[in-house]
Motif scaffolding. Structure first.
Motif, PDB file in Angstrom:
ATOM      1  N   LYS A 189       0.831  -1.198   0.000  1.00  0.00           N
ATOM      2  CA  LYS A 189       0.000   0.000   0.000  1.00  0.00           C
ATOM      3  C   LYS A 189       0.869   1.254   0.000  1.00  0.00           C
ATOM      4  O   LYS A 189       1.881   1.315   0.701  1.00  0.00           O
ATOM      5  N   THR A 190       0.462   2.252  -0.777  1.00  0.00           N
ATOM      6  CA  THR A 190       1.185   3.518  -0.797  1.00  0.00           C
ATOM      7  C   THR A 190       0.955   4.249   0.516  1.00  0.00           C
ATOM      8  O   THR A 190      -0.192   4.432   0.955  1.00  0.00           O
ATOM      9  N   VAL A 191       2.046   4.654   1.147  1.00  0.00           N
ATOM     10  CA  VAL A 191       1.976   5.339   2.435  1.00  0.00           C
ATOM     11  C   VAL A 191       1.846   6.846   2.247  1.00  0.00           C
ATOM     12  O   VAL A 191       1.027   7.510   2.898  1.00  0.00           O
ATOM     13  N   SER A 192       2.640   7.383   1.343  1.00  0.00           N
ATOM     14  CA  SER A 192       2.596   8.824   1.115  1.00  0.00           C
ATOM     15  C   SER A 192       3.295   9.160  -0.192  1.00  0.00           C
ATOM     16  O   SER A 192       4.005   8.328  -0.765  1.00  0.00           O
ATOM     17  N   MET A 193       3.073  10.414  -0.640  1.00  0.00           N
ATOM     18  CA  MET A 193       3.761  10.934  -1.810  1.00  0.00           C
ATOM     19  C   MET A 193       3.729  12.458  -1.705  1.00  0.00           C
ATOM     20  O   MET A 193       2.695  13.035  -1.320  1.00  0.00           O
ATOM     21  N   PRO A 194       4.836  13.138  -1.968  1.00  0.00           N
ATOM     22  CA  PRO A 194       4.882  14.591  -1.808  1.00  0.00           C
ATOM     23  C   PRO A 194       3.727  15.294  -2.529  1.00  0.00           C
ATOM     24  O   PRO A 194       3.497  15.077  -3.721  1.00  0.00           O
ATOM     25  N   LYS A 195       2.966  16.100  -1.742  1.00  0.00           N
ATOM     26  CA  LYS A 195       1.895  16.958  -2.247  1.00  0.00           C
ATOM     27  C   LYS A 195       0.744  16.186  -2.892  1.00  0.00           C
ATOM     28  O   LYS A 195      -0.012  16.739  -3.700  1.00  0.00           O
ATOM     29  N   GLN A 196       0.608  14.891  -2.553  1.00  0.00           N
ATOM     30  CA  GLN A 196      -0.454  14.086  -3.154  1.00  0.00           C
ATOM     31  C   GLN A 196      -1.271  13.382  -2.078  1.00  0.00           C
ATOM     32  O   GLN A 196      -0.746  13.010  -1.019  1.00  0.00           O
ATOM     33  N   ARG A 197      -2.551  13.176  -2.336  1.00  0.00           N
ATOM     34  CA  ARG A 197      -3.383  12.315  -1.509  1.00  0.00           C
ATOM     35  C   ARG A 197      -3.319  10.906  -2.091  1.00  0.00           C
ATOM     36  O   ARG A 197      -3.554  10.717  -3.277  1.00  0.00           O
ATOM     37  N   VAL A 198      -3.000   9.946  -1.246  1.00  0.00           N
ATOM     38  CA  VAL A 198      -2.708   8.606  -1.777  1.00  0.00           C
ATOM     39  C   VAL A 198      -3.772   7.579  -1.413  1.00  0.00           C
ATOM     40  O   VAL A 198      -3.608   6.392  -1.698  1.00  0.00           O
ATOM     41  N   GLY A 199      -4.864   8.021  -0.808  1.00  0.00           N
ATOM     42  CA  GLY A 199      -5.880   7.068  -0.373  1.00  0.00           C
ATOM     43  C   GLY A 199      -6.448   6.226  -1.503  1.00  0.00           C
ATOM     44  O   GLY A 199      -6.821   5.069  -1.291  1.00  0.00           O
ATOM     45  N   GLY A 200      -6.501   6.773  -2.716  1.00  0.00           N
ATOM     46  CA  GLY A 200      -7.068   6.031  -3.829  1.00  0.00           C
ATOM     47  C   GLY A 200      -6.058   5.310  -4.686  1.00  0.00           C
ATOM     48  O   GLY A 200      -6.422   4.715  -5.708  1.00  0.00           O
ATOM     49  N   PHE A 201      -4.796   5.347  -4.279  1.00  0.00           N
ATOM     50  CA  PHE A 201      -3.764   4.673  -5.065  1.00  0.00           C
ATOM     51  C   PHE A 201      -3.961   3.152  -5.005  1.00  0.00           C
ATOM     52  O   PHE A 201      -4.262   2.605  -3.946  1.00  0.00           O
ATOM     53  N   PRO A 202      -3.822   2.465  -6.117  1.00  0.00           N
ATOM     54  CA  PRO A 202      -3.953   0.996  -6.090  1.00  0.00           C
ATOM     55  C   PRO A 202      -2.784   0.349  -5.358  1.00  0.00           C
ATOM     56  O   PRO A 202      -1.672   0.880  -5.329  1.00  0.00           O
ATOM     57  N   CYS A 203      -3.054  -0.797  -4.747  1.00  0.00           N
ATOM     58  CA  CYS A 203      -1.990  -1.565  -4.084  1.00  0.00           C
ATOM     59  C   CYS A 203      -1.185  -2.324  -5.137  1.00  0.00           C
ATOM     60  O   CYS A 203      -1.700  -2.677  -6.200  1.00  0.00           O
ATOM     61  N   VAL A 204       0.064  -2.587  -4.817  1.00  0.00           N
ATOM     62  CA  VAL A 204       0.844  -3.536  -5.605  1.00  0.00           C
ATOM     63  C   VAL A 204       0.948  -4.825  -4.800  1.00  0.00           C
ATOM     64  O   VAL A 204       0.680  -4.845  -3.596  1.00  0.00           O
ATOM     65  N   LYS A 205       1.330  -5.865  -5.454  1.00  0.00           N
ATOM     66  CA  LYS A 205       1.393  -7.171  -4.802  1.00  0.00           C
ATOM     67  C   LYS A 205       2.525  -7.219  -3.791  1.00  0.00           C
ATOM     68  O   LYS A 205       3.618  -6.712  -4.045  1.00  0.00           O
ATOM     69  N   SER A 206       2.269  -7.812  -2.640  1.00  0.00           N
ATOM     70  CA  SER A 206       3.333  -8.095  -1.681  1.00  0.00           C
ATOM     71  C   SER A 206       3.497  -9.613  -1.591  1.00  0.00           C
ATOM     72  O   SER A 206       2.573 -10.364  -1.907  1.00  0.00           O
TER      73      SER A 206
END
Length: 352
Positions: free
Chosen positions: A78-95
């Motif tokens: 899961k994306t934790v953060s990104m400069p100046k971006q809201r990441v709540g809707g970012f898709p997960c990558v496989k772990s």
């Protein structure tokens, strides 16, 4: 295709000690790193922002930072953060389930819900003070099954390794192959022979004469998905061969973890574990160097073999008695692949 619901050796901890490691395993692009608890993590090597390889980034506060635009990825994909971006809707990558054990990092590339760390094979030589281990890694451009064939039939030693471990008696000794408790076991015993250079040197190291006849053995053990451990050694002739007293023999375990990368390439983790003079680090280094040279002799043969097979796909390869170990190993792999494929068939397809 390759089985995926199983544990493969992915890398060694030193490979990502300073920065993330990107490696393709069973067709999966994976980034390996340590989180802030010092535990190994493995996620798909793909940034959900622009598709950059996450392994080209760095670690910050135990999180994997993409080196392209600074996106931070957690070990769960899961994306934790990104400069100046809201990441709540970012898709997960496989772990990926991952375990650090016996000096290796093991990864499970299939259904994560089926991963059980207890299924990683126990390696006594890796935890006992009576054993020493030294090894390395080769990347080889051939189907991983060709390497398994190579290791389960050591007849080639007479020709490919003629100046180190090869001798004509290998050709002459009968080969026995059987399946025991889920392992393919191929054995060869050579009595009253002269030790080849590699073993002569090991006899001298242990203070044993190198100019007397010896009884030599090779016992190759294949286990799923692609592990081959080979019990090898020599003993002064007439003292019981493989069962000779420790002061009359010198023996080791050749360690081979073969991990598929693609259909025509693999990662080969090779090494040798020995139970004599385990405290002698110089000896470990010398054996590692010698063994590395021996295995390097296989590289050109295997890669050229793969190239030939691609050039002449219409040829059916012969299966001789010496090939029985590799044939049985392939049958086990094929069975596991088929079982996995059947388990992925949707119930609707079955009922239809």
């Amino acid at each position: 295709m390759f089985p995926k619901n199983c544990w493969y050796v992915a890398c060694t901890p030193d490979e990502f000690a300073e920065k993330p490691l990107g490696r393709q395993i069973c067709g999966e692009q994976i980034a390996f790193y340590r989180d802030n608890n010092g535990k190994v993590a493995a996620v798909q090597d793909f940034c959900p922002h622009r598709g950059a390889p996450l392994s080209l980034g760095y670690i910050e506060d135990g999180q994997l930072v993409c080196g392209y635009h600074g996106l931070k990825m957690g070990r769960d994909g899961k994306t934790v953060s990104m400069p100046k971006q809201r990441v709540g809707g970012f898709p997960c990558v496989k772990s990926y389930p991952v375990e650090e054990r016996y000096g290796f990092v093991w990864v499970w590339t299939g259904d994560a819900s089926l991963a059980n760390a207890d299924d990683i094979p126990h390696l006594e030589w890796a935890v006992s003070d009576e054993w020493a281990y030294g090894g390395g890694l080769y990347h080889i451009n051939c189907d991983y099954k060709l390497m398994i064939d190579n290791l389960m039939d050591l007849t080639h030693e007479t020709y490919v390794h003629s100046t180190s471990i090869g001798q004509k008696e290998i050709d002459e000794a009968p080969v026995k192959t059987r399946v025991v408790d889920g392992e393919v076991v191929t054995s060869r015993f050579m009595d009253n022979v002269i030790a080849p250079p590699f073993w002569a040197a090991n006899l001298r190291t242990k203070g044993l004469p190198d100019d007397q006849p010896v009884d030599r053995w090779q016992v190759c053990r294949f286990s799923l998905p692609s592990h081959v451990l080979i019990d090898v050694g020599v003993a002064l002739a007439g003292h019981g061969g493989k069962d000779a007293p420790a002061d009359k023999r010198v023996n080791s375990i050749v360690v081979d973890f073969i991990t598929p990368e693609t259909e025509t390439s693999h990662w080969y983790f090779w090494g040798m574990a020995r139970n004599f003079k385990p405290e002698d680090k110089e000896l470990t280094d010398a054996i590692r160097t010698g063994q590395g040279g021996i295995f390097a002799e296989d590289l050109e043969m295997l890669e050229r073999q793969q190239a030939n097979l691609l050039l002449f796909p219409e040829y059916d390869l012969l299966k001789l008695d010496i090939d029985a170990g590799g044939v049985q190993a392939r049958r086990m792999i094929d069975k596991l692949e088929k079982e996995e494929q059947q388990s992925r068939i949707p119930l609707e397809s079955v009922s239809a």
